[in-house]
Enzyme design. Structure first.
Site, mmCIF file in Angstrom:
data_model
loop_
_atom_site.group_PDB
_atom_site.id
_atom_site.type_symbol
_atom_site.label_atom_id
_atom_site.label_comp_id
_atom_site.label_asym_id
_atom_site.label_seq_id
_atom_site.Cartn_x
_atom_site.Cartn_y
_atom_site.Cartn_z
ATOM 1 N N CYS A 81 0.845 -1.198 0.000
ATOM 2 C CA CYS A 81 0.000 0.000 0.000
ATOM 3 C C CYS A 81 0.876 1.241 0.000
ATOM 4 O O CYS A 81 1.978 1.240 0.558
ATOM 5 C CB CYS A 81 -0.899 0.049 1.236
ATOM 6 S SG CYS A 81 -2.141 -1.242 1.344
ATOM 7 N N ASP A 82 0.379 2.303 -0.594
ATOM 8 C CA ASP A 82 1.074 3.586 -0.521
ATOM 9 C C ASP A 82 0.042 4.708 -0.672
ATOM 10 O O ASP A 82 -0.928 4.560 -1.418
ATOM 11 C CB ASP A 82 2.133 3.710 -1.611
ATOM 12 C CG ASP A 82 3.043 4.901 -1.370
ATOM 13 O OD1 ASP A 82 3.995 4.762 -0.582
ATOM 14 O OD2 ASP A 82 2.785 5.981 -1.935
ATOM 15 N N SER A 83 0.275 5.798 0.052
ATOM 16 C CA SER A 83 -0.670 6.914 0.048
ATOM 17 C C SER A 83 0.022 8.218 -0.315
ATOM 18 O O SER A 83 1.158 8.470 0.110
ATOM 19 C CB SER A 83 -1.325 7.077 1.434
ATOM 20 O OG SER A 83 -2.009 5.913 1.816
#
Length: 214
Positions: A81-83
């Site tokens: 995941c990455d934001s």
């Protein structure tokens, strides 16, 4: 499901917020930090960038775990995941330092941006893969200079995409959101449910199946 394997989730992220979110949903993932260089990827669109980084994190951890994926009846599902925040067309990840966080918040307060989180999931046993990006509109409160200075002084905004949290000290400084709360935390549970289904399992298969981090 058609497979007889038992899935176990591996979270390719050091984020305690993502880990806590999963645990609250009945999933205790194994945690392995990818160690990828996030600065090595440059894309113009926030939604594409966070998905590319999520895919890199997933791939790095999956490669390390492949030798462990051997006939014990367990399928390791690796999730990256990455934001990032899209604000006025600018991509904002983690701030460089306190001065950067202060400058960002002076621009953001009283306005809104879109927090994007990319999710990339793969099954080590079958090779099935699914990925997608979720986006949530965040409306920032018009906070005072004193509030801003105090918030940045806590150090919290220095370690998170966009320089804010929704589940920590930054929560009072967000007026409202349009979309999934989890996306802003860093992991959309409804989206994860759909991705898990796409690789051949039900989200309920992950309840109580993991053995914690290492």
């Amino acid at each position: 499901m058609s497979t007889s394997l038992r899935p176990r989730l591996v979270l390719a992220s050091a984020s305690p917020a993502r880990h806590k979110l999963l645990q609250a949903a009945g999933i205790t993932p194994q945690v392995l930090v990818s160690g990828v260089d996030e600065e090595s990827v440059t894309l113009e669109r926030a939604d594409e960038l966070c998905l590319a980084l999520a895919r890199m994190k997933m791939a790095a951890v999956a490669e390390r775990l492949r030798p462990d994926q051997a006939g014990d009846g367990t399928d390791l599902l690796v999730l990256g995941c990455d934001s990032v925040l899209d604000f006025d067309g600018e991509i904002l990840g983690k701030p460089a330092d306190a001065a950067d966080a202060l400058a960002r918040w002076r621009r953001m307060r009283g306005r809104s941006g879109v927090l994007y989180t990319g999710h990339s999931l793969t099954s080590l046993a079958t090779g099935a893969h699914a990925e997608r990006t979720a986006g949530t509109v965040v409306h920032f409160a018009d906070i005072t200079d004193d509030e801003l200075t105090a918030y940045v002084a806590t150090g919290e905004p220095l370690h998170v995409a966009g320089s804010f949290t929704i589940d920590g000290l930054g929560g009072p400084f967000l007026e409202r959101i349009e979309g999934d709360h989890g996306t802003v935390v860093g992991l959309s549970l409804p989206l994860l449910r759909r991705l898990v289904a796409e690789v051949g399992y039900a989200i309920t298969d992950l309840w109580g199946e993991a053995d914690g981090g290492r």
